[in-house]
Motif scaffolding. Structure first.
Motif, PDB file in Angstrom:
ATOM      1  N   LEU A   1       0.829  -1.209   0.000  1.00 36.27           N
ATOM      2  CA  LEU A   1       0.000   0.000   0.000  1.00 36.27           C
ATOM      3  C   LEU A   1       0.859   1.253   0.000  1.00 36.27           C
ATOM      4  CD1 LEU A   1      -3.070  -0.472   2.358  1.00 36.27           C
ATOM      5  CD2 LEU A   1      -2.985  -0.334  -0.127  1.00 36.27           C
ATOM      6  N   GLY A   2       1.900   1.257   0.828  1.00 35.27           N
ATOM      7  CA  GLY A   2       2.758   2.435   0.942  1.00 35.27           C
ATOM      8  C   GLY A   2       3.396   2.785  -0.387  1.00 35.27           C
ATOM      9  N   ALA A   3       4.008   1.778  -1.033  1.00 34.98           N
ATOM     10  CA  ALA A   3       4.702   2.033  -2.295  1.00 34.98           C
ATOM     11  C   ALA A   3       3.699   2.443  -3.375  1.00 34.98           C
ATOM     12  CB  ALA A   3       5.485   0.799  -2.732  1.00 34.98           C
ATOM     13  N   THR A   4       2.542   1.762  -3.421  1.00 36.53           N
ATOM     14  CA  THR A   4       1.551   2.104  -4.442  1.00 36.53           C
ATOM     15  C   THR A   4       1.039   3.525  -4.229  1.00 36.53           C
ATOM     16  OG1 THR A   4       0.887  -0.199  -4.435  1.00 36.53           O
ATOM     17  CG2 THR A   4      -0.558   1.324  -5.566  1.00 36.53           C
TER      18      THR A   4
ATOM     19  N   ALA B   1      -3.734   1.772 -10.094  1.00 35.26           N
ATOM     20  CA  ALA B   1      -3.244   1.544  -8.732  1.00 35.26           C
ATOM     21  C   ALA B   1      -3.441   0.097  -8.312  1.00 35.26           C
ATOM     22  CB  ALA B   1      -3.942   2.487  -7.760  1.00 35.26           C
ATOM     23  N   THR B   2      -4.611  -0.504  -8.656  1.00 36.38           N
ATOM     24  CA  THR B   2      -4.816  -1.896  -8.258  1.00 36.38           C
ATOM     25  C   THR B   2      -3.823  -2.805  -8.980  1.00 36.38           C
ATOM     26  OG1 THR B   2      -6.747  -1.698  -9.669  1.00 36.38           O
ATOM     27  CG2 THR B   2      -7.146  -2.182  -7.372  1.00 36.38           C
ATOM     28  N   ALA B   3      -3.513  -2.454 -10.252  1.00 38.29           N
ATOM     29  CA  ALA B   3      -2.539  -3.271 -10.982  1.00 38.29           C
ATOM     30  C   ALA B   3      -1.156  -3.127 -10.356  1.00 38.29           C
ATOM     31  CB  ALA B   3      -2.507  -2.865 -12.449  1.00 38.29           C
ATOM     32  N   GLN B   4      -0.813  -1.909  -9.921  1.00 39.00           N
ATOM     33  CA  GLN B   4       0.520  -1.678  -9.340  1.00 39.00           C
ATOM     34  C   GLN B   4       0.655  -2.340  -7.975  1.00 39.00           C
ATOM     35  OE1 GLN B   4       2.717  -0.236 -11.167  1.00 39.00           O
ATOM     36  NE2 GLN B   4       1.431   0.711 -12.718  1.00 39.00           N
ATOM     37  N   LEU B   5      -0.478  -2.429  -7.232  1.00 33.40           N
ATOM     38  CA  LEU B   5      -0.432  -3.011  -5.888  1.00 33.40           C
ATOM     39  C   LEU B   5       0.133  -4.431  -5.951  1.00 33.40           C
ATOM     40  CD1 LEU B   5      -1.126  -2.747  -2.899  1.00 33.40           C
ATOM     41  CD2 LEU B   5      -3.415  -3.547  -3.414  1.00 33.40           C
TER      42      LEU B   5
END
Lengths: 297, 315
Positions: free
Chosen positions: A102-105, A219-223
């Motif tokens: 979560l933090g990185a995303t 964002a969901t893809a990056q998570l």
């Protein structure tokens, strides 16, 4: 402010949505796989939050007597070389995965949003410079960039988050920039300008909210990839340091040598990583189908 | 076309120059170099000795001088000396490239051989049970960490064959080496094959909705002819781009897989060099990776423009 109202869109599409509960049910019925993903994510977050209530074992307490104990009554998923309970370490490891993921995303999306919005809305030399910078950052694969970043920042939880967030910025910036470019020419932006709004205010209050749909999809893809990169960094010994129990490092401790002697040390942490990333991917696909109809098949 | 090529080429050079500055600064931004690591582990620091080693390695020079030294060396084909082994960096890097290259080619072959046909099947049978199964499989391919998949493969080999396919430095012949490498290549390629499959599927579905497909059906073309002669040829174009880009980004999978299978390749070497802050190795290897990524992108762009006459060069 002109923002697409998804509730209204759903209602127009014939969905019987009144209130949050029925829209959740509508989502579950239309995207069963997405709902499964959401459930997995919910379980993951709950595990991370209530870790101390779920397991009686402390993930850091060593016990020479239980060294390499196989799964059984005392240790449900076995114990590692130092006699630490594997299940407890996986449960507490969810905290690290969640924090870094979560933090990185969030950090990467925030950075990419600011860069993409400025570069797309204001254009000119700023846009040119920023685009070249993004080119440079994208000329390295995500893991290589994160490795070099993590190594040069040094091992810590915060540094791991930063090391993964920075390589995510160009992906987000590109998408936000291209949707900003289209939005910039919209009539409502012209209208805002006509009533005398400042450019910065237009960018923030009128353009930015309309870029949120692609941002959520991204964002969901990056998570998922952030969680995967975290585990790979930890596996290579350059991630979150001891004593934090990280899923990736549980595998590096146990790797090759335990493949023969203690398979439970190899199987379970990997199942945890895969399940969570699978959940984000299922959810991400459903959200993309819902918010980005052009890609729906 | 000529002007476009020149412009693209200049941009490529600019990107690589930027990358060299970025990696150089990033490695030196944070205090602590190889001498700190060596003296930390020794537990005793003799400042004079440390300074002597730093001078010998050129680490006492200002950062700009160090950068110019590196660039000037690169121009002459001299990559400097590795800190750890004290051998020329080029002699350390070059012998490790062939193994990694073979692994990458095998992984790519794996991803295309599985990804494209399965993607086509999934699209042609859209919304059938088979499609759902294939989609879930491809999504799980994107979810498994490749190092874990590697470990699972090792585990399966031990369990069923009582044998670990560890790479030995001198396989007897070419085919034996390929056979040995194909196992880790599958671990790397599984993820890419999932990506290729998803792209083939969505690209195929887009093409199948086009008017000319309906025309083909209307004139009585058989279903296989419509799917493979008319649709696939056009659907495969965007997939080509992704396969090209994926080729460069396999590096991430190669790094962890070479570590799991203990393959003496260049990707695992990068991680070791990063741990030791072996600047000459890290900066040259990172540049090498960046050059490959940028060149592949360039070639893919060119190939794409050549394959699809609708793409124009003007801007």
């Amino acid at each position: 402010m002109a923002v697409i109202d998804h509730e209204a869109e759903l209602a127009r599409a014939g969905a019987n949505v009144r209130g949050p509960l029925s829209s959740i049910l509508f989502f579950a019925r239309s995207y069963p796989l997405g709902a499964l993903g959401a459930l997995i994510m919910l379980a993951f977050v709950a595990t991370a939050v209530f870790a101390d209530a779920i397991t009686a074992f402390d993930p850091l307490t060593t016990n020479a007597h239980d060294s390499l104990a196989p799964p059984g009554d005392r240790h449900t998923l076995g114990a590692d070389f130092m006699g630490r309970d594997v299940l407890a370490r996986i449960i507490y490891g969810a905290r690290i995965s969640l924090a870094v993921g979560l933090g990185a995303t969030a950090l990467g999306c925030l950075g990419g949003m600011i860069v993409g919005l400025m570069s797309g809305y204001f254009g000119g030399w700023l846009d040119l410079t920023v685009q070249r910078l993004m080119d440079i950052m994208q000329s390295l694969p995500l893991l290589v960039m994160a490795l070099v970043m993590a190594a040069s920042l040094g091992p810590s939880l915060t540094n791991t988050i930063i090391a993964i967030a920075i390589p995510l910025v160009p992906n987000v910036a590109r998408v936000i920039r291209s949707s900003t470019l289209a939005l910039r020419e919209m009539p409502f932006v012209e209208a805002a300008r006509a009533v005398g709004m400042s450019e910065t205010r237009i960018a923030i209050t009128h353009v930015l909210p309309n870029t949120l749909a692609p941002l959520i999809v991204l964002a969901t893809a990056q998570l998922g990839s952030a969680i995967l990169v975290e585990s790979a960094l930890a596996f290579l010994g350059l991630g979150v340091p001891e004593p934090h129990p990280s899923w990736g490092r549980m595998l590096s401790e146990s790797a090759a040598e335990y493949v023969r002697t203690a398979p439970w040390l190899v199987i379970f942490p990997g199942v945890a990583i895969s399940a969570v990333v699978f959940g984000t991917n299922l959810l991400g696909d459903a959200i993309r189908d819902m918010l980005d109809p052009r890609q729906r098949f | 076309m000529g002007a476009y090529l020149v412009r693209r080429f200049l941009l490529m050079v600019l990107t690589l120059f930027g990358m060299s500055v970025l990696i150089f600064v990033m490695l030196r931004l944070v205090p602590g170099n190889i001498t700190d690591i060596i003296f930390d582990s020794a537990g005793f620091v003799n400042p004079a000795k440390k300074a002597a080693i730093e001078r010998q390695l050129g680490l006492d020079q200002p950062i700009v001088t160090q950068y110019i030294t590196w660039m000037a060396g690169l121009a002459r084909g001299d990559l400097g000396y590795a800190f750890v082994s004290e051998k020329p960096a080029l002699d350390e890097i070059l012998p490790r490239i062939p193994v990694t290259a073979k692994l990458a080619v095998l992984a790519l072959a794996f991803s295309v051989l599985f990804g494209v046909p399965l993607g086509v099947i999934s699209a042609v049978r859209q919304n059938t049970g088979l499609d759902y199964v294939l989609r879930v499989v491809s999504l799980s391919g994107l979810s498994l960490p490749s190092f874990w998949l590697g470990l699972l493969i090792l585990m399966a080999c031990v369990h069923w064959f009582g044998w670990i396919p560890i790479y030995r430095s001198s396989p007897d012949n070419f085919w034996q080496e390929i056979a040995l490498l194909s196992i880790p290549a599958a671990a790397v390629g599984f993820r890419s094959s999932a990506l290729v499959m998803r792209l083939t599927r969505s690209s195929m579905l887009e093409v199948l909705r086009q008017d000319y497909i309906r025309t083909a059906r209307a004139k009585g073309a058989s279903e296989p002819s419509v799917n493979y002669d008319h649709a696939l040829r056009n659907a495969v174009l965007p997939v080509v781009t992704v396969i090209g880009i994926e080729a460069a980004f396999l590096v991430g999978g190669l790094i962890v897989t070479e570590t799991v299978f203990n393959i003496p390749g260049v990707a695992r070497f990068l991680v070791e060099a990063i741990r030791w802050r072996d600047y000459p190795i890290v900066q040259n290897l990172v540049m090498f990776i960046a050059i490959i990524v940028v060149m592949v992108n360039f070639i893919v762009d060119m190939a794409y423009a050549a394959l699809d006459p609708r793409i124009k060069y003007e801007e």
